[in-house]
Scaffold this active site. Structure first.
Site, PDB file in Angstrom:
ATOM      1  N   ASP A  73     -43.488  25.820   4.842  1.00  0.00           N
ATOM      2  CA  ASP A  73     -42.116  25.333   4.932  1.00  0.00           C
ATOM      3  C   ASP A  73     -41.461  25.489   3.565  1.00  0.00           C
ATOM      4  O   ASP A  73     -42.110  25.358   2.528  1.00  0.00           O
ATOM      5  CB  ASP A  73     -42.103  23.859   5.355  1.00  0.00           C
TER       6      ASP A  73
ATOM      7  N   HIS B 256     -39.373  20.248  11.586  1.00  0.00           N
ATOM      8  CA  HIS B 256     -40.037  21.300  10.822  1.00  0.00           C
ATOM      9  C   HIS B 256     -41.407  21.637  11.422  1.00  0.00           C
ATOM     10  O   HIS B 256     -41.816  22.800  11.420  1.00  0.00           O
ATOM     11  CB  HIS B 256     -40.199  20.871   9.364  1.00  0.00           C
TER      12      HIS B 256
END
Length: 360
Positions: free
Chosen positions: A136, A31
């Site tokens: 995110d 990520h």
């Protein structure tokens, strides 16, 4: 109000004041790297000032990216939760700590993300005004705090559009009995998500994972837009369906901007375990026929028990195909270094290569 120390990142470009974008990755390698690549593209191609918010858990090294500004955020993850290494538990604990206004002693929580964001927005004399925050999709607490402060949010989805579509369908899958998956239904089609079958969905009965999935869908639907690390030619039908579903939720923007690593020259260098990348596998791959090699890697976080590890080894041995297998430390639960089955290396000699970590 929490204070924010901003490191690096200039405010002017060619003598002209620029806009500022905040980005906040989930602190795991798969990520963090795409988010830093997006940050590099926004800075290098878009001429924007970029401030990276990052947690102390798996903290980033600002010295590797002097063109960006960095703000460290207290994530509030309890040590025992971090030690257990269950990703879903860590994500939920992080969000809970960021939403809390007080710590266990009753003092103001240093992890409260609303206070941190307010401080970042106000910090830095001469800094450009913040245009938006890119987060995110696992960081619902951050999206809520940003909305309360009037900061527009975009969500970065580091996976495919098809994966996002499954996440967005979570409530429907639950209501119609597809989840949790039942052994007797694994090969039945999911009529609402062709061409998927039940077995193609989330193969878990972990309630924490399902809670994370629900929060991902909520984060995306509550944001001003979503950036997906894919491109039109790769997933035209899935992107069209995501556009349609999010359009109904008034999500203004759906951008397929991938692959992000092609948009940015930034060397992310993020490596959760500080493992040396084994470049010898590239030379070995160059000696293999095109499209012939199986690549097997469970990433930087997933783990398995010893029986599962042995099944993978036997499967690769019996496959008859050349393979590159990443066996990092702690891949097998309770064992720092996994032992291959007796006779495995001689059986796959010349056909298989086992390394600790592949170049990212």
């Amino acid at each position: 109000m929490a204070s924010a120390s901003v490191v690096g990142g200039g405010a002017r470009h060619g003598g002209e004041r620029r806009r500022r974008v905040l980005v906040f990755p989930l602190p795991f390698q798969g990520h963090t790297n795409p988010m830093l690549q997006l940050a590099g593209a926004l800075h290098g191609r878009g001429g924007l000032c970029v401030t990276v918010l990052h947690t102390r858990f798996n903290a980033l090294d600002p010295s590797r990216h002097p063109e960006l500004a960095f703000v460290e955020v207290a994530d509030g993850i309890p040590p025992d939760v971090a030690a257990r290494g269950r990703v879903a538990e860590i994500i939920l604990a992080m969000n809970a700590a960021m939403e809390a206004t007080e710590d266990e002693s009753g003092a103001a929580s240093p992890s409260n993300i609303r206070e941190v964001l307010a401080s970042v927005v106000a910090a830095g004399e001469g800094q450009p005004r913040v245009a938006c925050l890119v987060i995110d999709s696992h960081l619902l607490a951050v999206q809520k705090a940003a909305a309360g402060l009037g900061i527009p949010t975009l969500v970065l989805r580091t996976g495919s559009a098809a994966c996002l579509r499954c996440y967005l369908a979570y409530d429907m899958l639950l209501q119609k009995g597809y989840l949790p998956p039942k052994e007797s239904q694994l090969y039945e089609p999911v009529r609402e998500l062709p061409p998927l079958r039940v077995r193609d969905l989330f193969s878990t009965n972990d309630e924490l994972v399902f809670e994370v999935l629900a929060r991902i869908a909520e984060t995306v639907r509550n944001s001003n837009g979503v950036v997906i690390n894919t491109f039109e030619e790769l997933e035209p039908m899935e992107l069209e369906r995501v556009h349609g579903e999010l359009g109904d939720d008034s999500v203004a923007t759906v951008l397929a901007t991938g692959p992000l690593h092609r948009l940015s020259s930034m060397n992310t260098g993020s490596n959760t375990f500080n493992l040396r990348q084994d470049q010898s596998c590239i030379e070995w791959l160059d000696t293999q026929a095109t499209g012939s090699v199986l690549y097997v890697s469970f990433g930087s976080l997933a783990s398995m028990d010893s029986d599962e590890f042995m099944e993978v080894a036997f499967g690769l041995e019996k496959s008859g195909h050349p393979f590159l297998w990443v066996v990092r430390p702690n891949l097998v639960r309770g064992v720092e270094r996994a032992c291959l089955p007796d006779g495995f290396e001689s059986a796959v000699e010349g056909r298989g290569k086992v390394i600790k970590w592949a170049p990212q």
